[in-house]
Design an enzyme around this catalytic site. Structure first.
Site, PDB file in Angstrom:
ATOM      1  N   LEU A 145       0.624  -1.533   0.235  1.00 34.57           N
ATOM      2  CA  LEU A 145       0.114   0.003   0.089  1.00 34.57           C
ATOM      3  C   LEU A 145       0.353   1.495  -0.073  1.00 34.57           C
ATOM      4  O   LEU A 145       0.305   2.014  -0.710  1.00 34.57           O
ATOM      5  CB  LEU A 145      -0.951  -0.136   0.600  1.00 34.57           C
ATOM      6  N   GLY A 146       2.459   1.171   0.436  1.00 36.91           N
ATOM      7  CA  GLY A 146       2.999   2.545   0.793  1.00 36.91           C
ATOM      8  C   GLY A 146       4.290   2.264   1.228  1.00 36.91           C
ATOM      9  O   GLY A 146       3.859   0.579   2.329  1.00 36.91           O
TER      10      GLY A 146
ATOM     11  N   GLY B   5       7.480   3.897   3.668  1.00 34.66           N
ATOM     12  CA  GLY B   5       8.113   5.290   4.504  1.00 34.66           C
ATOM     13  C   GLY B   5       9.297   5.085   4.722  1.00 34.66           C
ATOM     14  O   GLY B   5       9.807   3.711   4.872  1.00 34.66           O
ATOM     15  N   GLY B   6       9.990   6.237   5.958  1.00 33.35           N
ATOM     16  CA  GLY B   6      11.030   6.133   6.275  1.00 33.35           C
ATOM     17  C   GLY B   6      11.019   5.220   7.003  1.00 33.35           C
ATOM     18  O   GLY B   6      12.217   4.406   7.940  1.00 33.35           O
ATOM     19  N   MET B   7      10.002   4.670   8.069  1.00 32.87           N
ATOM     20  CA  MET B   7       9.858   4.151   9.475  1.00 32.87           C
ATOM     21  C   MET B   7       9.776   2.173   8.239  1.00 32.87           C
ATOM     22  O   MET B   7      10.027   0.883   9.647  1.00 32.87           O
ATOM     23  CB  MET B   7       9.177   4.075  10.434  1.00 32.87           C
TER      24      MET B   7
ATOM     25  N   VAL C 185      -8.572   0.641   5.569  1.00 33.72           N
ATOM     26  CA  VAL C 185      -9.231   1.499   5.697  1.00 33.72           C
ATOM     27  C   VAL C 185      -9.859   0.926   4.026  1.00 33.72           C
ATOM     28  O   VAL C 185      -8.699   1.841   3.442  1.00 33.72           O
ATOM     29  CB  VAL C 185      -9.551   2.672   5.968  1.00 33.72           C
TER      30      VAL C 185
ATOM     31  N   ASP D 276       0.591  14.541  14.312  1.00 31.24           N
ATOM     32  CA  ASP D 276       0.814  14.792  13.263  1.00 31.24           C
ATOM     33  C   ASP D 276      -0.978  14.404  12.485  1.00 31.24           C
ATOM     34  O   ASP D 276      -1.052  13.965  11.030  1.00 31.24           O
ATOM     35  CB  ASP D 276       1.384  13.427  12.310  1.00 31.24           C
TER      36      ASP D 276
ATOM     37  N   ASN E 230      -3.715  11.348   7.173  1.00 29.86           N
ATOM     38  CA  ASN E 230      -4.024  10.898   7.985  1.00 29.86           C
ATOM     39  C   ASN E 230      -5.172  10.596   8.884  1.00 29.86           C
ATOM     40  O   ASN E 230      -5.486  10.520   8.971  1.00 29.86           O
ATOM     41  CB  ASN E 230      -2.928  11.367   9.438  1.00 29.86           C
TER      42      ASN E 230
ATOM     43  N   ASP F  75      -2.429   6.853  11.756  1.00 20.60           N
ATOM     44  CA  ASP F  75      -0.851   7.077  12.150  1.00 20.60           C
ATOM     45  C   ASP F  75      -1.254   7.565  13.355  1.00 20.60           C
ATOM     46  O   ASP F  75      -1.036   9.105  13.431  1.00 20.60           O
ATOM     47  CB  ASP F  75      -0.238   7.893  11.023  1.00 20.60           C
TER      48      ASP F  75
END
Length: 416
Positions: free
Chosen positions: A89-90, A92-94, A165, A207, A212, A225
């Site tokens: 789905l995506g 990220g940095g984490m 979601v 955030d 989000n 998130d």
């Protein structure tokens, strides 16, 4: 970084503008020239530049997870707990987020699986994952994507299994559905209720932004998130602090934020409180109502920071027409709400201007004392009742009464 007073910020801001306009490789020499005459100033500017670099290095927080991670073929089909990874789905940095299907035979279902980056194992990433899972386990609200499970994959990666979601960001949903102003406010109140639930459980999100806040295909709001959320330092002390709506947090992870939706105190190194979420919600409401960001004209990072810390944004009713006086821009904004430009301006002018402006105050104590107080004023607006953010004058109360009972008042006048 230590908090910066407004006066000190006005001194440092021109230097920061100059530094950010320089190529990265030239900044060291520029700092050295300042250090020769004012070492303390050079140290302070160096600390600010380091923090600015950290903000940009946390780019995974600045956009929704839209792009698939590279080299995902090795993970496709892997079983994590009771779920099989289907598609990314995506990234990220984490870490990465995957669409997954239940595969243990008990029942069918889909979930979002968040995997920690292998490179972050042993560098504090596990603690951040554990903290996010702990926060989500405390939250049970229909407008918050809930935690299903957590564990460690066969490859040694910590993971979180979250509610999946199937939806889009709240701003895109409102525009696609051409929701009117009141419908947007009703949807936004669901977001406020979710954040109020988090605050009641002593958690501040830190955030809040459109990426989000998703709206599912059936119109249900889901807040996502809590990766950089913080628990209040002392739950015992929080009870006393909560009465003022400003609850102090620990400073760990303060650099991980989205600058466009950060409050002034986040960018200037001040204490982060529940009022910080109130500010971010004010920005989100501004975007939903006007189609523009409060600092829309800021075209550089330094200009964005200066606008957030120093400058009051245009009133939300003015923002719908602010684009060089372009009538075309006004028509586009109004079309999003299915009404005429003149009616859009009239709807936003007055109470909504006041509500948004109060949420966006630079000084945290000047904002709404709580998310619930902001929601109460929006509900009063929908009921045509006087809002708490405006002076309680006879003229104002009379105007609100007439709007609530327009037909009865008109009929009475005809009889008289």
């Amino acid at each position: 970084m230590a908090p910066i007073s407004p006066d000190r910020w006005r001194t440092l801001s021109p230097y920061l503008d100059e530094a950010l306009d320089l190529p990265t490789q030239d900044r060291a020499a520029w700092l050295a020239s300042i250090r020769a005459t004012d070492p303390a100033l050079a140290d302070e500017l160096h600390a600010m530049l380091v923090e600015q670099e950290l903000l940009h290095s946390s780019g995974f927080l600045e956009q929704a997870v839209l792009h698939p991670p590279p080299q995902t073929s090795l993970l496709t089909g892997q079983v994590v707990g009771a779920y099989r990874l289907v598609s990314p789905l995506g990234q990220g940095g984490m870490g990465s987020v995957w669409l997954a299907e239940r595969c243990d035979g008990r029942f069918k279902g889909r979930a979002a699986v968040k995997l920690l980056n292998v490179s972050l194992i042993g560098q504090g990433g596990e603690e951040r994952f554990r903290r996010e899972g702990t926060f989500l386990a405390r939250l049970r609200h229909p407008s918050i994507a809930h935690l299903i499970d957590a564990g460690v994959s066969p490859g040694g990666q910590p993971y979180l299994v979250l509610e999946y979601v199937d939806g889009v960001s709240i701003d895109r949903y409102c525009d696609r559905q051409a929701l009117g102003v009141e419908a947007r406010i009703r949807l936004f109140i669901n977001v406020l209720d979710a954040v109020a639930h988090a605050h009641a459980n002593l958690i501040v999100h830190r955030d809040i932004k459109p990426a989000n806040v998703l709206v599912s295909t059936d119109g249900q709001v889901k807040l996502l998130d809590f990766g950089i959320a913080k628990l209040i330092e002392s739950e015992a002390a929080a009870g006393e602090a909560m009465s003022s709506g400003c609850i102090p947090l620990t400073s760990d992870g303060a650099a991980a934020l989205t600058p466009e939706y950060a409050a002034p105190e986040q960018l200037s190194g001040g204490p982060v409180t529940t009022a910080t979420d109130v500010y971010a919600l004010g920005v989100l409401l501004y975007v939903l109502l006007s189609g523009r960001h409060p600092a829309q004209g800021a075209d550089t990072p330094a200009a964005l920071i200066r606008a957030i810390v120093d400058s009051d944004p245009p009133r939300v009713s003015d923002a719908v027409t602010t684009d060089g006086g372009s009538a075309g821009r006004t028509s586009i904004n109004a079309a999003r709400y299915g009404i005429t430009p003149a009616r859009l301006r009239r709807t936003l002018r007055g109470d909504l201007d006041t509500i948004v402006a109060k949420a966006l105050k630079k000084n945290p104590p000047d904002r709404y004392p709580s998310v619930t107080a902001m929601a109460d004023d929006l509900r009063r607006f929908l009921r045509r009742e006087p809002i708490s953010a405006r002076p309680d004058t006879l003229r104002y109360r009379t105007a609100r009464f007439v709007r609530r009972h327009a037909a009865s008042v008109a009929a009475t006048l005809v009889v008289v």
